[in-house]
Design a protein around this motif. Sequence first.
Motif, PDB file in Angstrom:
ATOM      1  N   ILE A   1      -4.000   3.049  -1.797  1.00 32.02           N
ATOM      2  CA  ILE A   1      -3.573   4.023  -0.792  1.00 32.02           C
ATOM      3  C   ILE A   1      -4.123   3.601   0.566  1.00 32.02           C
ATOM      4  O   ILE A   1      -5.316   3.345   0.713  1.00 32.02           O
ATOM      5  CB  ILE A   1      -4.066   5.433  -1.152  1.00 32.02           C
ATOM      6  N   LYS A   2      -3.243   3.546   1.548  1.00 31.04           N
ATOM      7  CA  LYS A   2      -3.657   3.197   2.910  1.00 31.04           C
ATOM      8  C   LYS A   2      -3.742   4.438   3.789  1.00 31.04           C
ATOM      9  O   LYS A   2      -4.662   4.581   4.587  1.00 31.04           O
ATOM     10  CB  LYS A   2      -2.666   2.198   3.517  1.00 31.04           C
ATOM     11  N   THR A   3      -2.760   5.328   3.615  1.00 33.78           N
ATOM     12  CA  THR A   3      -2.682   6.522   4.460  1.00 33.78           C
ATOM     13  C   THR A   3      -2.738   7.767   3.587  1.00 33.78           C
ATOM     14  O   THR A   3      -1.999   7.880   2.608  1.00 33.78           O
ATOM     15  CB  THR A   3      -1.372   6.529   5.269  1.00 33.78           C
ATOM     16  N   LEU A   4      -3.602   8.704   3.953  1.00 37.93           N
ATOM     17  CA  LEU A   4      -3.761   9.954   3.219  1.00 37.93           C
ATOM     18  C   LEU A   4      -3.553  11.116   4.176  1.00 37.93           C
ATOM     19  O   LEU A   4      -4.254  11.226   5.186  1.00 37.93           O
ATOM     20  CB  LEU A   4      -5.158  10.021   2.592  1.00 37.93           C
ATOM     21  N   CYS A   5      -2.576  11.965   3.867  1.00 39.22           N
ATOM     22  CA  CYS A   5      -2.276  13.117   4.718  1.00 39.22           C
ATOM     23  C   CYS A   5      -2.311  14.387   3.879  1.00 39.22           C
ATOM     24  O   CYS A   5      -1.609  14.489   2.869  1.00 39.22           O
ATOM     25  CB  CYS A   5      -0.899  12.983   5.365  1.00 39.22           C
ATOM     26  N   LEU A   6      -3.120  15.343   4.299  1.00 32.12           N
ATOM     27  CA  LEU A   6      -3.264  16.611   3.590  1.00 32.12           C
ATOM     28  C   LEU A   6      -3.091  17.740   4.592  1.00 32.12           C
ATOM     29  O   LEU A   6      -3.699  17.726   5.667  1.00 32.12           O
ATOM     30  CB  LEU A   6      -4.646  16.700   2.941  1.00 32.12           C
ATOM     31  N   SER A   7      -2.284  18.729   4.239  1.00 32.84           N
ATOM     32  CA  SER A   7      -2.064  19.794   5.208  1.00 32.84           C
ATOM     33  C   SER A   7      -1.881  21.145   4.536  1.00 32.84           C
ATOM     34  O   SER A   7      -1.519  21.242   3.363  1.00 32.84           O
ATOM     35  CB  SER A   7      -0.835  19.483   6.082  1.00 32.84           C
TER      36      SER A   7
ATOM     37  N   TYR B   1       0.838  -1.198   0.000  1.00 35.85           N
ATOM     38  CA  TYR B   1       0.000   0.000   0.000  1.00 35.85           C
ATOM     39  C   TYR B   1       0.873   1.248   0.000  1.00 35.85           C
ATOM     40  O   TYR B   1       2.050   1.209   0.349  1.00 35.85           O
ATOM     41  CB  TYR B   1      -0.911   0.016   1.235  1.00 35.85           C
ATOM     42  N   LEU B   2       0.236   2.354  -0.371  1.00 38.35           N
ATOM     43  CA  LEU B   2       0.923   3.640  -0.400  1.00 38.35           C
ATOM     44  C   LEU B   2       0.437   4.547   0.717  1.00 38.35           C
ATOM     45  O   LEU B   2      -0.720   4.490   1.139  1.00 38.35           O
ATOM     46  CB  LEU B   2       0.654   4.367  -1.721  1.00 38.35           C
TER      47      LEU B   2
END
Length: 256
Positions: free
Chosen positions: A149-155, A122-123
């Motif tokens: 996609i396993k982890t999604l981070c937006l900032s 996974y990504l």
Amino acid sequence: DALQAENETQKCEMKGLNSALQWAYAIERIPRQHWLERGCDEEYVDAMENLLSSMEESIKDLRMGTVSENEFGENMIKIEFILQDEVENYIHADQDETLMPYWKELASALNHWSDYHANGKYLGVLICFIELPKAVLDILRPAFERSRIKTLCLSNSRLSGDMAEFTRKVLQTNHLVTEVGFADIRFSREDVKAVCGAIKSRNAGNQFIKGLGMAKCFENGIDTQTLKTILASITTSRTGNVVLNLSFNGMSSREA
């Protein structure tokens, strides 16, 4: 039949690689003068060129299957604009029409990696300090909805409503995403309801969310009603070990 299917897969993979090579050679480099004429200083232009170089590298790694692992053993793609002002506050990169080909190719590369290089992995995808208007999110969303996609981070985006709606749709569609994090995005109550509603829906369908982060996401601190909305969503998970990060939100002792 199995051999024919393998041959077709290899043909599709090679077609994707050829497309990537054509893009890499054909992409028109954005001249420094473009940014300077928009009133940007030399440091901003340097940071923008570093961003585009890193995007090209990430696209290449996705296409070639050479995405590196982070310290947790997760394949990670980072799209970061790194520039600080004189008091060490991070500066946002504004979206520009000239960046659209990069976002389109990134979306295509995410699909390619998921189809031909994932091998059960996974990504994790992190995008920060660059503005993502709806036009960009509309390009990225189909890829995020089907990629591994396993982890999604937006900032660090000022467009909180678009970001919340994007995340809601991705969570509803891509059940491989189990961890989602935000930082320094000023969410409204309605934004939180959109994200948390998708989490509750996922948990109700036994497609559990295992991690949620909303760090420094509320203008005047997190209020009690918003906190209740967040807690109500994650407590519907029956995994028993959901990670929740609400740091830097100015919670009172009562709310904590």
